[in-house]
Design an enzyme around this catalytic site. Structure first.
Site, PDB file in Angstrom:
ATOM      1  N   GLY A 317      38.347  51.158  39.043  1.00 47.81           N
ATOM      2  CA  GLY A 317      39.235  52.454  38.883  1.00 47.81           C
ATOM      3  C   GLY A 317      38.212  53.513  38.446  1.00 47.81           C
ATOM      4  O   GLY A 317      37.083  53.540  38.976  1.00 47.81           O
ATOM      5  N   GLU A 318      38.511  54.427  37.501  1.00 41.72           N
ATOM      6  CA  GLU A 318      37.647  55.810  37.169  1.00 41.72           C
ATOM      7  C   GLU A 318      37.594  56.700  38.372  1.00 41.72           C
ATOM      8  O   GLU A 318      36.935  57.581  38.155  1.00 41.72           O
ATOM      9  CB  GLU A 318      36.589  55.471  36.657  1.00 41.72           C
ATOM     10  CG  GLU A 318      36.338  54.494  35.538  1.00 41.72           C
ATOM     11  CD  GLU A 318      34.858  53.872  35.111  1.00 41.72           C
ATOM     12  OE1 GLU A 318      33.856  54.595  35.708  1.00 41.72           O
ATOM     13  OE2 GLU A 318      34.696  53.121  34.517  1.00 41.72           O
ATOM     14  N   GLY A 319      38.073  56.366  39.750  1.00 45.94           N
ATOM     15  CA  GLY A 319      38.152  57.206  40.783  1.00 45.94           C
ATOM     16  C   GLY A 319      36.611  56.874  41.583  1.00 45.94           C
ATOM     17  O   GLY A 319      36.272  57.574  42.461  1.00 45.94           O
TER      18      GLY A 319
END
Length: 352
Positions: A317-319
């Site tokens: 996640g987190e981009g």
């Protein structure tokens, strides 16, 4: 609060043929640059007026939206909800994977508190767009109110307005929220009709027992809200997260402005699915960065009939996956802009 609306123009495609011709005339066999050719075609159609204009990727911005989920209290993740706030502080202090990748690749990073249990310390560089401290546990009640939904869509659009005004034309969105793979899987099931057993994955790496519990809770939620899940907005309100809601608003605002969205992994693709369901024209502005290690993600991409640029088996996640795809956009733009044609290089044309 009034319903938030977007005006998204379908791509005109008037220059489509000329852009294809420009790509075909580069000094290479037809199609030899594979997905980079399709990517250059899409970037040129979104960001240029005609085939003579170069593709300019300007001031890429990556926003991480953070929100806590009521479903997390049911033990659907390896981590407690407090970790959301701890990771937001880590983002603000520059210590997470997304910080490292953004520094390496030239992304401008901003972090948004969409509604986490404990607001970040005042000295941290975190944008406050709180819709509450957590969504409701969606297997018992709607995740958020109608007012929270509309405010979240509006907040998401506002989060990128300054960057749009400053000239940014490439945007990516990451997320942080313990329990949000459960929310994304529920959204996918509601949109696709697939059972939870086909949409739920391991998230951050849970056991088979926790996987079974996630499936049970999502199935319970889908049954509880079945009569209400009649539109993308109703699905988002009943099953979504504050961070997913704001991500949908941000994606639609970028598409409305005619710029490029790099879509990250499982949770970001759930947001993209909702955006496309509400405004089908926005799909043309979306570039799907990677296929994650979450078992439902390839099914999401298949549902949307899109291909991802990368498959690195990420599940952070987190981009992070979207961040890592930026060099591919830069290379697609570079060959489109700067690579010689058969004519200019005096090379015998091989494309017949």
């Amino acid at each position: 609060m009034n319903e938030v609306r977007f005006k998204i123009q379908p791509l005109k495609h008037s220059a489509k043929s000329a852009i294809s011709t420009r790509i075909a005339q580069k000094t290479k066999p037809l199609g030899a640059l594979g997905k980079l050719e399709a990517l250059a075609q899409q970037l040129a159609e979104v960001l240029t007026v005609d085939a003579k204009q170069p593709i300019l990727l300007q001031q890429p911005v990556l926003t991480v939206f953070a929100g806590d989920h009521g479903i997390a209290t049911e033990g659907v993740s390896i981590a407690p909800s407090e970790v959301t706030g701890q990771m937001v502080a880590n983002f603000a202090n520059g210590g997470a994977a997304i910080n490292v990748f953004c520094r390496q690749l030239g992304w401008q990073l901003q972090v948004v508190d969409c509604g986490i249990l404990q607001p970040p310390a005042a000295h941290l560089a975190v944008i406050s767009q709180r819709l509450g401290s957590s969504t409701a546990a969606f297997h018992n009640a709607p995740a958020m109110s109608e007012a929270q939904l509309q405010q979240g869509l509006s907040f998401g659009a506002e989060s990128i307005s300054a960057a749009l005004q400053a000239g940014s034309n490439v945007f990516a969105f990451g997320e942080m929220g313990i329990g949000n793979t459960s929310s994304a899987a529920a959204i996918f099931s509601a949109l696709s009709g697939l059972p939870a057993s086909e949409t739920v994955g391991k998230g951050t790496g849970v056991s088979a027992e926790v996987m079974a519990k996630k499936c049970q809770l999502i199935t319970q939620a889908l049954e509880l809200h079945r009569a209400a899940l009649t539109s993308p907005w109703a699905i988002l309100r009943h099953l979504g997260g504050f961070e997913i809601c704001q991500m949908v608003g941000a994606m639609l605002a970028v598409a409305q402005a005619g710029k490029v969205v790099l879509v990250d992994g499982f949770i970001a693709t759930a947001a993209a699915m909702l955006a496309v369901a509400a405004y089908p024209a926005c799909k043309e502005y979306l570039v799907f960065a990677h296929c994650s290690g979450e078992q439902g993600h390839q099914k999401m991409l298949d549902y949307l009939q899109v291909e991802a640029l990368l498959n690195l088996q990420l599940r952070l996640g987190e981009g992070t996956g979207a961040a890592l795809a930026l060099p591919l956009l830069q290379c697609a733009a570079a060959f489109y802009n700067d690579m010689a044609s058969f004519a200019t290089a005096a090379v015998t044309e091989v494309n017949h």
